[in-house]
Design an enzyme around this catalytic site. Structure first.
Site, mmCIF file in Angstrom:
data_model
loop_
_atom_site.group_PDB
_atom_site.id
_atom_site.type_symbol
_atom_site.label_atom_id
_atom_site.label_comp_id
_atom_site.label_asym_id
_atom_site.label_seq_id
_atom_site.Cartn_x
_atom_site.Cartn_y
_atom_site.Cartn_z
ATOM 1 N N ASP A 1 10.197 -1.836 4.058
ATOM 2 C CA ASP A 1 10.452 -1.223 2.824
ATOM 3 C C ASP A 1 9.922 -0.255 2.097
ATOM 4 O O ASP A 1 9.634 0.666 1.850
ATOM 5 C CB ASP A 1 12.378 -1.935 2.273
ATOM 6 C CG ASP A 1 13.521 -1.638 3.396
ATOM 7 O OD1 ASP A 1 13.030 -0.605 4.270
ATOM 8 O OD2 ASP A 1 14.248 -2.605 3.104
ATOM 9 N N ARG B 1 18.628 1.800 8.798
ATOM 10 C CA ARG B 1 18.990 1.111 7.604
ATOM 11 C C ARG B 1 18.687 -0.487 7.351
ATOM 12 O O ARG B 1 18.688 -1.284 8.435
ATOM 13 C CB ARG B 1 20.080 0.983 6.936
ATOM 14 C CG ARG B 1 21.247 0.326 7.867
ATOM 15 C CD ARG B 1 22.573 0.284 6.973
ATOM 16 N NE ARG B 1 23.133 1.928 6.629
ATOM 17 C CZ ARG B 1 23.883 1.894 5.731
ATOM 18 N NH1 ARG B 1 24.416 1.502 4.754
ATOM 19 N NH2 ARG B 1 23.702 3.748 6.114
ATOM 20 N N THR B 2 17.871 -1.239 7.077
ATOM 21 C CA THR B 2 17.130 -2.241 6.548
ATOM 22 C C THR B 2 18.615 -3.557 6.161
ATOM 23 O O THR B 2 19.071 -3.059 5.000
ATOM 24 C CB THR B 2 16.252 -2.905 5.554
ATOM 25 O OG1 THR B 2 14.786 -1.791 6.551
ATOM 26 C CG2 THR B 2 16.014 -4.197 5.351
ATOM 27 N N LEU B 3 19.612 -4.377 7.304
ATOM 28 C CA LEU B 3 20.646 -4.774 7.604
ATOM 29 C C LEU B 3 19.871 -5.838 6.457
ATOM 30 O O LEU B 3 20.597 -6.562 5.817
ATOM 31 C CB LEU B 3 21.574 -4.702 8.757
ATOM 32 C CG LEU B 3 21.712 -3.682 8.440
ATOM 33 C CD1 LEU B 3 22.217 -4.021 10.449
ATOM 34 C CD2 LEU B 3 22.556 -2.936 7.844
#
Length: 249
Positions: free
Chosen positions: A85, A26-28
């Site tokens: 994303d 995931r993109t934090l």
């Protein structure tokens, strides 16, 4: 009693609890980001503009990033925010368009359907606390009907005659409200978008003077080659911006 032995430190540890962070996809935090996208309806279809900058934090690292992409036969998608994303979203949309084409029923997804799909994806990811860090603009034409909408990273969405993301929502929308009208020609629409992009170039530190303008009509889409705007930096406010500003450095 069996003797307990310590695990060899050279052996890999397969515990899912210990490896969960390393395996996370995931993109934090947004790392490489693009700034504003601006779009409007004009007499024959939709016009959309975005610059080609990609910022690594506050550093303008990339200057050749295309952030406007065609989706199927009837739609254009522009994106602000995290570029990885955006690439993930394009993969989702490629699968969606491929699945739609496999039906081979003579129908194809229009801009309204694609926009609705994007709102569901963004809202679903937000509910999983794993959002896609983008603001999206979706415009297109199908069966003579012009459609233009946007969706934020948490699924907030609306449809309008002109939309903007990022700083464009603050700096370009007032210009569009004053100067946009329903019978805008292609030439006037391009001039209006260029005026908005020039204001953003002056005021948005993440903007670069290299942009693309795309149009889509009933006949199809066209995305321009990258080009630069003529600018003027001799304004007195640019020469000494802190004059008269109390408490400034």
């Amino acid at each position: 009693m069996e003797k307990m032995t310590l695990q060899d430190s050279n052996q890999p540890n397969n515990s899912p609890l210990l490896n969960s962070e390393a395996d996370s996809q995931r993109t934090l935090y947004p790392y490489v980001t693009g700034t504003s996208v601006i779009a409007l309806k004009y007499k024959d279809g939709i016009l959309m503009a975005a610059d080609m900058g990609g910022s690594y934090g506050s550093t303008l690292r990339y200057k050749c990033v295309e952030r406007i992409k065609p989706i199927g036969k009837h739609s254009l998608l522009g994106a602000s925010g995290e570029l990885s994303d955006f690439q993930e979203l394009l993969r989702y949309l490629d699968e969606l368009i491929l699945y739609d084409n496999m039906w081979d029923d003579g129908n194809s997804l229009g801009p309204k359907e694609v926009h609705n799909y994007l709102t569901r994806v963004m809202y679903n990811r937000r509910n999983k606390f794993n959002p896609l860090w983008n603001s999206l603009v979706l415009g297109g034409v199908k069966n003579g009907h012009k459609y233009l909408g946007m969706v934020s990273m948490i699924g907030v969405n609306f449809e309008d005659n002109h939309v903007a993301t990022g700083f464009g929502n603050h700096l370009a929308r007032p210009i569009l409200r004053d100067e946009w009208h329903e019978n805008l020609s292609f030439e006037d629409g391009v001039k209006l978008l260029e005026k908005c992009m020039r204001v953003l170039l002056y005021r948005d530190r993440s903007a670069v003077n290299k942009l693309q303008i795309a149009k889509i009509t009933e006949e199809g889409f066209t995305i321009s080659q990258p080009y630069s705007l003529k600018t003027f930096w001799g304004f007195s406010a640019f020469q000494n911006p802190t004059v008269g500003a109390e408490g400034s450095w």
